[in-house]
Scaffold this motif. Structure first.
Motif, short mmCIF file in Angstrom:
data_model
loop_
_atom_site.label_atom_id
_atom_site.label_comp_id
_atom_site.label_asym_id
_atom_site.label_seq_id
_atom_site.Cartn_x
_atom_site.Cartn_y
_atom_site.Cartn_z
N SER A 69 0.83 -1.23 0.00
CA SER A 69 0.00 0.00 0.00
C SER A 69 0.85 1.26 0.00
O SER A 69 0.38 2.34 -0.37
CB SER A 69 -0.91 0.02 1.23
N GLU A 71 1.66 2.98 2.44
CA GLU A 71 1.03 3.91 3.38
C GLU A 71 0.96 3.25 4.76
O GLU A 71 1.00 2.02 4.87
CB GLU A 71 -0.42 4.20 2.97
N LYS A 111 -6.20 11.21 4.25
CA LYS A 111 -5.33 11.15 3.05
C LYS A 111 -4.77 9.77 2.73
O LYS A 111 -4.09 9.61 1.72
CB LYS A 111 -4.17 12.14 3.23
N VAL A 112 -5.01 8.80 3.59
CA VAL A 112 -4.54 7.44 3.30
C VAL A 112 -5.69 6.47 3.56
O VAL A 112 -6.68 6.83 4.20
CB VAL A 112 -3.30 7.05 4.16
N LYS A 113 -5.54 5.23 3.06
CA LYS A 113 -6.60 4.24 3.26
C LYS A 113 -6.47 3.50 4.58
O LYS A 113 -7.44 2.95 5.09
CB LYS A 113 -6.60 3.25 2.10
N GLU A 125 -0.94 10.31 9.65
CA GLU A 125 -1.14 9.63 8.37
C GLU A 125 0.15 9.76 7.56
O GLU A 125 0.67 10.85 7.37
CB GLU A 125 -2.30 10.29 7.62
N ARG A 127 2.66 8.63 4.12
CA ARG A 127 2.89 8.05 2.79
C ARG A 127 4.37 7.74 2.66
O ARG A 127 5.22 8.49 3.12
CB ARG A 127 2.50 9.06 1.70
#
Lengths: 186, 186
Positions: A69, A71, A111-113, A125, A127
């Motif tokens: 992912s 993330e 902003k992320v899953k 969060e 990335r």
């Protein structure tokens, strides 16, 4: 379990929560799989962009979800969650759904899953910024793209792992602001 | 100032001192120059070999000494040194001899040329293991090749930086050993 009321927090200041060195919970999601792992090997890398490095070894179920992912969410728990933190570190996400098993609330991130853990004092969060050393050491450098931090208390009672089942709980606050050169302060 | 009586310590266990996230003092030497810097951005990377990563930005006088010598000592101070830790972080080694200025004792290390700081609770002698991300982030991965740790107290009152001149002092100890799976403990 307590749920903190949180507000947006300047990502350039995440060092206030991470530099003291608390154990954190890393939540991740890939397709329909979600996981949480307990992690103590992390450090701040840069203020802006807000970069944080950590070690997530290939043996962890989360490793695969995170690599795919690109993330994750770094969640900062406080003392009241200590048994949950230990429980999460002693079970594998390949066997149990950790949110359900430990009664934690998966909240939607902006902003992320990967989900935020509602019961934690802070949620960052992230990335993926750099995985140059991921194969060699399991090292990931993250950019914190959104930060949520509890409004109170001002200083959280974080937990800090010493190994061998022993923890240090965050103690008293002391200021030495008066000893700093003005340009060393925000 | 207090000087701790120290003993050799298994390098595979340096996480006991570093994972809780204390501010540390990094001492370095290159030719006839010695320096000390205050540093809070570090993490454990591996148990064996004992690897520790940290960020030492090019702006620091220590950066040049460390890049040239490829060695350093990571020293763990306790609360009684807090004013010294702040003082070291607010002066430059290009202007003052920090050992002399702050009244610290430079002791000979066993495996590196950089000096140990006698007044610190623990001293970890380090050799450069990996500088792949040194240009990009000022990141160095060190191997701890020799560790010296005070015999008492068993748990040091370390200091943990929150930014903005504010510190958290290590608080109470709690054990959750009974909640760990046997294979998660040494």
């Amino acid at each position: 379990m307590r749920s903190y009321r949180k507000e947006d927090f300047d990502t350039a200041n995440v060092r206030q929560l991470l530099e003291p060195g608390p154990v954190v919970l890393v939540s991740s999601r890939w397709q329909d799989q979600t996981d949480i792992m307990t992690m103590g090997w992390h450090m701040v890398v840069e203020f802006t962009p807000a970069l944080v490095a950590c070690i997530i070894a290939p043996g962890n179920h989360s490793h695969e979800l995170i690599r795919r992912s690109r993330e994750c969410v770094i969640n900062v728990p406080t003392f009241e969650l200590i048994d949950t933190v230990v429980g999460i570190g002693n079970t594998s996400g390949s066997e149990v759904d950790k949110f359900a098993h430990f009664g934690l609330t998966a909240e939607a991130a902006a902003k992320v899953k990967a989900p935020l853990i509602g019961e934690c004092y802070a949620n960052f969060e992230c990335r993926l910024h750099d995985d140059a050393l991921a194969d060699k050491y399991g090292m990931f450098v993250w950019e914190v793209v959104k930060a949520h931090v509890a409004v109170s208390p001002q200083t959280p009672e974080t937990i800090h792992y010493r190994g061998d089942g022993q923890f240090m709980v965050a103690g008293r606050q002391v200021s030495r602001r008066g000893l700093f050169r003005p340009e060393m302060l925000p």
